[in-house]
Design a protein around this motif. Structure first.
Motif, PDB file in Angstrom:
ATOM      1  N   VAL A  90      -2.327  -0.370   0.962  1.00 19.07           N
ATOM      2  CA  VAL A  90      -1.923  -0.468  -0.436  1.00 19.07           C
ATOM      3  C   VAL A  90      -1.613  -1.922  -0.747  1.00 19.07           C
ATOM      4  CG1 VAL A  90      -0.313   0.362  -2.187  1.00 19.07           C
ATOM      5  CG2 VAL A  90      -0.929   1.836  -0.268  1.00 19.07           C
ATOM      6  N   CYS A  91      -2.112  -2.396  -1.895  1.00 20.82           N
ATOM      7  CA  CYS A  91      -1.841  -3.767  -2.302  1.00 20.82           C
ATOM      8  C   CYS A  91      -1.014  -3.761  -3.577  1.00 20.82           C
ATOM      9  CB  CYS A  91      -3.130  -4.514  -2.598  1.00 20.82           C
ATOM     10  SG  CYS A  91      -4.270  -4.444  -1.243  1.00 20.82           S
ATOM     11  N   SER A  92      -0.095  -4.702  -3.671  1.00 20.86           N
ATOM     12  CA  SER A  92       0.727  -4.763  -4.864  1.00 20.86           C
ATOM     13  C   SER A  92       1.099  -6.207  -5.135  1.00 20.86           C
ATOM     14  CB  SER A  92       1.985  -3.922  -4.650  1.00 20.86           C
ATOM     15  OG  SER A  92       2.902  -4.181  -5.668  1.00 20.86           O
ATOM     16  N   ALA A  93       1.224  -6.528  -6.429  1.00 22.56           N
ATOM     17  CA  ALA A  93       1.628  -7.874  -6.796  1.00 22.56           C
ATOM     18  C   ALA A  93       3.005  -8.159  -6.208  1.00 22.56           C
ATOM     19  CB  ALA A  93       1.665  -8.016  -8.307  1.00 22.56           C
ATOM     20  N   TYR A  94       3.805  -7.128  -6.095  1.00 20.05           N
ATOM     21  CA  TYR A  94       5.147  -7.292  -5.576  1.00 20.05           C
ATOM     22  C   TYR A  94       5.521  -6.027  -4.836  1.00 20.05           C
ATOM     23  CZ  TYR A  94      10.238  -7.425  -5.659  1.00 20.05           C
ATOM     24  OH  TYR A  94      11.556  -7.373  -5.323  1.00 20.05           O
ATOM     25  N   ALA A  95       5.768  -6.139  -3.538  1.00 21.84           N
ATOM     26  CA  ALA A  95       6.077  -4.950  -2.749  1.00 21.84           C
ATOM     27  C   ALA A  95       7.588  -4.796  -2.627  1.00 21.84           C
ATOM     28  CB  ALA A  95       5.423  -5.050  -1.379  1.00 21.84           C
ATOM     29  N   ALA A  96       8.182  -4.075  -3.591  1.00 30.54           N
ATOM     30  CA  ALA A  96       9.623  -3.820  -3.544  1.00 30.54           C
ATOM     31  C   ALA A  96       9.921  -2.922  -2.342  1.00 30.54           C
ATOM     32  CB  ALA A  96      10.071  -3.155  -4.837  1.00 30.54           C
ATOM     33  N   PRO A  97      11.106  -3.076  -1.767  1.00 27.36           N
ATOM     34  CA  PRO A  97      11.390  -2.344  -0.518  1.00 27.36           C
ATOM     35  C   PRO A  97      11.313  -0.824  -0.656  1.00 27.36           C
ATOM     36  CG  PRO A  97      13.192  -3.859  -1.102  1.00 27.36           C
ATOM     37  CD  PRO A  97      12.188  -3.957  -2.186  1.00 27.36           C
ATOM     38  N   ARG A  98      11.890  -0.279  -1.739  1.00 28.07           N
ATOM     39  CA  ARG A  98      11.938   1.183  -1.809  1.00 28.07           C
ATOM     40  C   ARG A  98      10.555   1.811  -2.009  1.00 28.07           C
ATOM     41  NH1 ARG A  98      16.369   4.210  -1.832  1.00 28.07           N
ATOM     42  NH2 ARG A  98      17.800   2.651  -2.629  1.00 28.07           N
ATOM     43  N   PRO A  99       9.758   1.324  -2.963  1.00 28.73           N
ATOM     44  CA  PRO A  99       8.390   1.856  -3.070  1.00 28.73           C
ATOM     45  C   PRO A  99       7.586   1.671  -1.785  1.00 28.73           C
ATOM     46  CG  PRO A  99       8.938   0.632  -5.030  1.00 28.73           C
ATOM     47  CD  PRO A  99      10.069   0.416  -4.079  1.00 28.73           C
ATOM     48  N   SER A 100       7.773   0.543  -1.098  1.00 30.55           N
ATOM     49  CA  SER A 100       7.024   0.319   0.138  1.00 30.55           C
ATOM     50  C   SER A 100       7.382   1.373   1.172  1.00 30.55           C
ATOM     51  CB  SER A 100       7.326  -1.066   0.706  1.00 30.55           C
ATOM     52  OG  SER A 100       6.983  -2.044  -0.235  1.00 30.55           O
ATOM     53  N   LEU A 102       8.564   4.349   0.603  1.00 28.69           N
ATOM     54  CA  LEU A 102       8.003   5.634   0.154  1.00 28.69           C
ATOM     55  C   LEU A 102       6.521   5.728   0.493  1.00 28.69           C
ATOM     56  CD1 LEU A 102       9.729   6.085  -3.333  1.00 28.69           C
ATOM     57  CD2 LEU A 102       9.861   7.673  -1.399  1.00 28.69           C
ATOM     58  N   LEU A 103       5.800   4.616   0.269  1.00 23.48           N
ATOM     59  CA  LEU A 103       4.363   4.599   0.561  1.00 23.48           C
ATOM     60  C   LEU A 103       4.102   4.891   2.031  1.00 23.48           C
ATOM     61  CD1 LEU A 103       3.295   1.549  -1.586  1.00 23.48           C
ATOM     62  CD2 LEU A 103       2.241   3.805  -1.683  1.00 23.48           C
ATOM     63  N   LYS A 104       4.879   4.254   2.900  1.00 27.50           N
ATOM     64  CA  LYS A 104       4.695   4.444   4.341  1.00 27.50           C
ATOM     65  C   LYS A 104       4.948   5.903   4.711  1.00 27.50           C
ATOM     66  CE  LYS A 104       4.070   0.116   5.894  1.00 27.50           C
ATOM     67  NZ  LYS A 104       5.237  -0.756   6.121  1.00 27.50           N
ATOM     68  N   ARG A 105       6.008   6.478   4.149  1.00 27.96           N
ATOM     69  CA  ARG A 105       6.336   7.855   4.513  1.00 27.96           C
ATOM     70  C   ARG A 105       5.318   8.839   3.944  1.00 27.96           C
ATOM     71  NH1 ARG A 105      11.935   6.885   2.411  1.00 27.96           N
ATOM     72  NH2 ARG A 105      12.772   5.375   3.889  1.00 27.96           N
ATOM     73  N   LEU A 106       4.710   8.467   2.829  1.00 28.77           N
ATOM     74  CA  LEU A 106       3.651   9.321   2.278  1.00 28.77           C
ATOM     75  C   LEU A 106       2.398   9.263   3.141  1.00 28.77           C
ATOM     76  CD1 LEU A 106       3.874   8.549  -1.540  1.00 28.77           C
ATOM     77  CD2 LEU A 106       3.916  10.827  -0.559  1.00 28.77           C
ATOM     78  N   GLY A 107       2.292   8.188   3.935  1.00 20.04           N
ATOM     79  CA  GLY A 107       1.148   8.108   4.835  1.00 20.04           C
ATOM     80  C   GLY A 107       0.283   6.868   4.654  1.00 20.04           C
ATOM     81  N   ALA A 108       0.766   5.863   3.921  1.00 19.54           N
ATOM     82  CA  ALA A 108       0.013   4.611   3.845  1.00 19.54           C
ATOM     83  C   ALA A 108       0.153   3.896   5.181  1.00 19.54           C
ATOM     84  CB  ALA A 108       0.551   3.733   2.720  1.00 19.54           C
ATOM     85  N   ASP A 109      -0.916   3.223   5.622  1.00 15.18           N
ATOM     86  CA  ASP A 109      -0.843   2.551   6.909  1.00 15.18           C
ATOM     87  C   ASP A 109      -0.263   1.152   6.793  1.00 15.18           C
ATOM     88  OD1 ASP A 109      -2.067   4.567   8.671  1.00 15.18           O
ATOM     89  OD2 ASP A 109      -3.718   4.352   7.250  1.00 15.18           O
ATOM     90  N   ALA A 110      -0.431   0.532   5.627  1.00 18.62           N
ATOM     91  CA  ALA A 110       0.163  -0.789   5.444  1.00 18.62           C
ATOM     92  C   ALA A 110       0.320  -1.065   3.953  1.00 18.62           C
ATOM     93  CB  ALA A 110      -0.712  -1.859   6.071  1.00 18.62           C
ATOM     94  N   VAL A 111       1.311  -1.874   3.615  1.00 13.14           N
ATOM     95  CA  VAL A 111       1.494  -2.320   2.237  1.00 13.14           C
ATOM     96  C   VAL A 111       1.420  -3.841   2.239  1.00 13.14           C
ATOM     97  CG1 VAL A 111       3.026  -2.315   0.238  1.00 13.14           C
ATOM     98  CG2 VAL A 111       3.013  -0.359   1.796  1.00 13.14           C
ATOM     99  N   PHE A 112       0.452  -4.382   1.497  1.00 17.37           N
ATOM    100  CA  PHE A 112       0.278  -5.832   1.438  1.00 17.37           C
ATOM    101  C   PHE A 112       0.673  -6.353   0.076  1.00 17.37           C
ATOM    102  CE2 PHE A 112      -3.087  -4.665   4.562  1.00 17.37           C
ATOM    103  CZ  PHE A 112      -2.554  -5.338   5.661  1.00 17.37           C
ATOM    104  N   GLU A 113       1.270  -7.566   0.086  1.00 15.04           N
ATOM    105  CA  GLU A 113       1.520  -8.209  -1.187  1.00 15.04           C
ATOM    106  C   GLU A 113       0.304  -9.043  -1.553  1.00 15.04           C
ATOM    107  OE1 GLU A 113       5.045 -10.599  -2.217  1.00 15.04           O
ATOM    108  OE2 GLU A 113       6.200  -8.792  -1.731  1.00 15.04           O
ATOM    109  N   LYS A 114       0.025  -9.121  -2.857  1.00 14.37           N
ATOM    110  CA  LYS A 114      -1.109  -9.936  -3.300  1.00 14.37           C
ATOM    111  C   LYS A 114      -0.683 -11.397  -3.365  1.00 14.37           C
ATOM    112  CE  LYS A 114      -3.599  -6.525  -6.032  1.00 14.37           C
ATOM    113  NZ  LYS A 114      -3.914  -6.080  -7.392  1.00 14.37           N
ATOM    114  N   PRO A 115      -1.514 -12.375  -3.091  1.00 19.16           N
ATOM    115  CA  PRO A 115      -2.903 -12.187  -2.664  1.00 19.16           C
ATOM    116  C   PRO A 115      -2.995 -11.572  -1.269  1.00 19.16           C
ATOM    117  CG  PRO A 115      -2.270 -14.486  -2.552  1.00 19.16           C
ATOM    118  CD  PRO A 115      -1.137 -13.773  -3.191  1.00 19.16           C
ATOM    119  N   VAL A 116      -3.951 -10.655  -1.132  1.00 16.23           N
ATOM    120  CA  VAL A 116      -4.055  -9.875   0.098  1.00 16.23           C
ATOM    121  C   VAL A 116      -4.447 -10.761   1.280  1.00 16.23           C
ATOM    122  CG1 VAL A 116      -5.173  -7.899   1.155  1.00 16.23           C
ATOM    123  CG2 VAL A 116      -4.808  -7.950  -1.306  1.00 16.23           C
TER     124      VAL A 116
END
Lengths: 134, 511
Positions: A90-100, A102-116
């Motif tokens: 998952v890529c995001s302009a800004y990876a706030a801690p709580r959404p990140s 949540l993403l991991k627990r939902l099953g995302a393998d990684a959260v990257f901040e942009k630029p990727v």
């Protein structure tokens, strides 16, 4: 044409409403010998994962017709997901801690901040995730 | 660019719990300009709305076909004969729809299976035919004439309604398979109650109920990551954030009812969310009257908070909003043009001023106004409220603020679906009363974001317009907003719209 440093050509889905990011990621992955499908929103992404089997996907967190969290849920638990174990970044302009988190627990393998960071992204995609190994 | 962007849905709710996130949203302007927009997601479809829509269409078709058959077959010489014929058609339609509804023809399951749906329509048609025959024989109709009408009506209505079902059924099945008709559920609680609920819900088709995740209110970190295939997503703070991102339809609280304190803490956090809040009554020994429960799968639930203005109400309000807004734009276009010319002539800068404000579900919407300040001084976040004699305001600005003409461009926000005509006023992100952010001042402040914000509202016609500099003023406003949300009806909306011009006559509060 596969280059030397990519051992295997993968099918990758790139989902971003921003055309520049999409083309850039697409070109980078293509250069490493992967087959890339680009879509610009969650609706199209849902159709794509129901129609084809992808090895990995790169998804933007904020899109006009949905968000990256919903995509992760769609892949992992969706009724029409053809490959529930695919690697998801998952890529995001800004990876706030709580959404990140949540993403991991939902099953995302990684959260990257942009630029990727392309190296980290390719490393993740090419090694695959533990779900696939299992 | 593509079909999906046309829906223009804001995808980023502002966290109600961490101010850090909100300030970050201020920084990323780009994100917002593209995310400001309507509120109907392109993915989720309410099965209740679909069923209701189908029912209305069927009723309209039955009525039309009945009248066409009646007036094509027979001459109506007197007014009495016409009235009698129309009553007969209405009776037939009414009976048909009632029987069809009771037979389950409008449940989403039967809408998705055309043939079982058509069978139910057949039963309804038969029932309606006999009721009409009986009633009109009693009223002295000619039997041969009546039989002819009933047969013709059956033939036409079953053909057309049946054909419609086959088409609709195809879409319903497709949407169902894609999970678009499912109720999105999150479960919060702990222990055996939580497991029991997850177990029961795991047996329901995911096309109907989509359990997105569960949350442990006591944050037991040693717990497993999945239960019955559902991921554990965190604690109660995570739930608040998650349900905003996911637009959760229903939150089920699963814990022993005797855990009063835990229940209280959870409900206190959840009631401000635009979701249905339900308490699981699965493991309670107490058996209330059956009617006290609603059902999801076979889990009995106590209805605690209902999402306001949802489902069919939402559809009605959206349609009325757009029709009225379009009419008002046409009617007020000379005034708007004149205002635009005046602003241009008075000071340099653009005519419109856009400001990001809190919308439905704490999502940001871009609200349009006529510019009333000098361009160097426009206040993006409204951190500093405008006061009487404020030097930042232009000459024309003073006039249009006083007359509230500066708010007129918001009619376009209504057309776009960011705003409703009536609702709580959208507040700016950094707006403060007595130097504290609104949500710090008023408990339950975010509860006003359970509905779309409005151009005018209950608080405005009750004299609470203008400055919100003190704690009391903002408290009174939120109180009015909540009253409006709890008591919403279409009539209340129309009343508020009608009363707004009169409240504008008292212009002492706007500078």
């Amino acid at each position: 044409m596969p280059s030397k440093n990519s051992p295997k050509s993968l099918k990758i889905l790139v989902i971003d409403d921003d055309v520049v990011t999409r083309k850039l990621l697409g070109a980078a992955l293509l250069a490493r010998g992967h087959a890339v499908t680009q879509v610009c929103g969650l609706t199209q992404a849902g159709e794509a994962i129901a129609a084809e089997i992808f090895d990995a996907s790169i998804v933007d967190l904020n899109m006009p017709d949905g968000n990256g969290m919903e995509f992760v849920h769609l892949v992992r638990r969706g009724l029409q997901s053809r490959n529930p174990t695919m690697t998801i970044a998952v890529c995001s302009a800004y990876a706030a801690p709580r959404p990140s988190a949540l993403l991991k627990r939902l099953g995302a393998d990684a959260v990257f901040e942009k630029p990727v960071p392309l190296d980290a992204l390719c490393a993740l995609i090419e090694t695959g995730n533990q779900r696939q190994a299992a | 660019m593509n079909a999906s962007t046309a829906f223009n849905q804001p995808a980023r709710p502002v966290s109600g719990i961490s101010p850090a996130d909100a300030s970050k949203d201020d920084a990323s302007k780009d994100d917002v300009s593209k995310s400001a927009g309507g509120h109907i997601t392109s993915r989720k479809i309410s099965s209740e709305v679909v069923a209701r829509f189908q029912k209305s269409l069927d009723a309209a078709a039955l009525l039309t076909l009945g009248l066409m058959v009646e007036f094509a077959l027979f001459d109506h010489l007197t007014l009495f004969e016409s009235v009698r014929a129309i009553s007969l058609v209405m009776l037939a339609t009414f009976t048909f729809i009632v029987v069809a509804r009771e037979a389950g023809a409008y449940s989403i399951a039967h809408l998705g299976q055309p043939w079982s749906g058509v069978l139910r329509l057949g039963i309804s048609a038969a029932a309606a035919g006999f009721v009409v025959m009986a009633a009109s024989l009693a009223a002295g109709f000619d039997l041969a004439r009546l039989t002819l009408w009933v047969l013709a009506w059956w033939a036409f209505s079953l053909t057309i309604l049946g054909a419609a079902r086959l088409i609709v059924g195809k879409y319903i099945r497709r949407w169902g398979q894609a999970g678009r008709l499912a109720v999105r559920v999150a479960v919060v609680g702990g222990g055996r109650e939580l497991e029991a609920v997850l177990d029961r819900l795991s047996r329901v088709s995911r096309a109907e109920v989509d359990v997105c995740g569960y949350f442990d209110d006591r944050g037991n970190a040693r717990d497993k990551t999945h239960t019955f295939g559902v991921p554990r997503l965190g604690d109660i703070d995570d739930l608040v954030e998650f349900s905003r991102w996911f637009r959760i339809d229903t939150v089920i609280v699963a814990m022993p009812l005797v855990a009063e304190n835990r229940l209280w803490v959870i409900l206190k956090r959840l009631w401000v969310m635009p979701a249905n809040i339900r308490i699981s009554a699965l493991s309670t020994r107490l058996r209330f009257n059956r009617r006290a429960y609603s059902q999801l799968g076979d889990v009995p639930l106590l209805d605690t908070f209902d999402r306001p203005i949802s489902e069919w109400d939402y559809v009605v309000k959206s349609v009325v909003d757009r029709i009225l807004a379009a009419l008002m734009i046409v009617a007020l276009s000379p005034v708007m043009l004149a205002t635009m010319i005046a602003i241009r002539w008075d000071s340099k800068g653009s005519v419109l001023f856009r400001q990001r404000r809190y919308g439905f579900n704490n999502e940001l919407v871009e609200v349009f106004k006529f510019r009333s300040m000098y361009i160097d001084n426009t206040d993006q976040n409204a951190a500093k409220l405008v006061t009487r004699g404020d030097p930042r305001v232009t000459r024309v600005g003073r006039f249009i603020r006083k007359t509230s003409l500066d708010e007129l461009p918001q009619l376009f926000n209504v057309l776009r679906g960011d705003l409703s005509l009536v609702g709580p006023r959208p507040h700016a992100l950094k707006a403060k009363a007595a130097d504290r952010l609104y949500d710090e001042v008023v408990e339950g402040y975010f509860a006003r974001h359970r509905v779309k914000p409005g151009v005018t509202g209950w608080a405005q016609i009750k004299g609470w317009r203008g400055e919100t500099d003190t704690t009391e003023k903002i408290e009174a406003r939120v109180e009015h907003d909540i009253y409006y949300i709890d008591n919403w009806s279409l009539w209340l909306d129309l009343y508020i719209i009608a009363a707004t011009p009169f409240s504008l006559l008292n212009t002492n509060d706007a500078f």
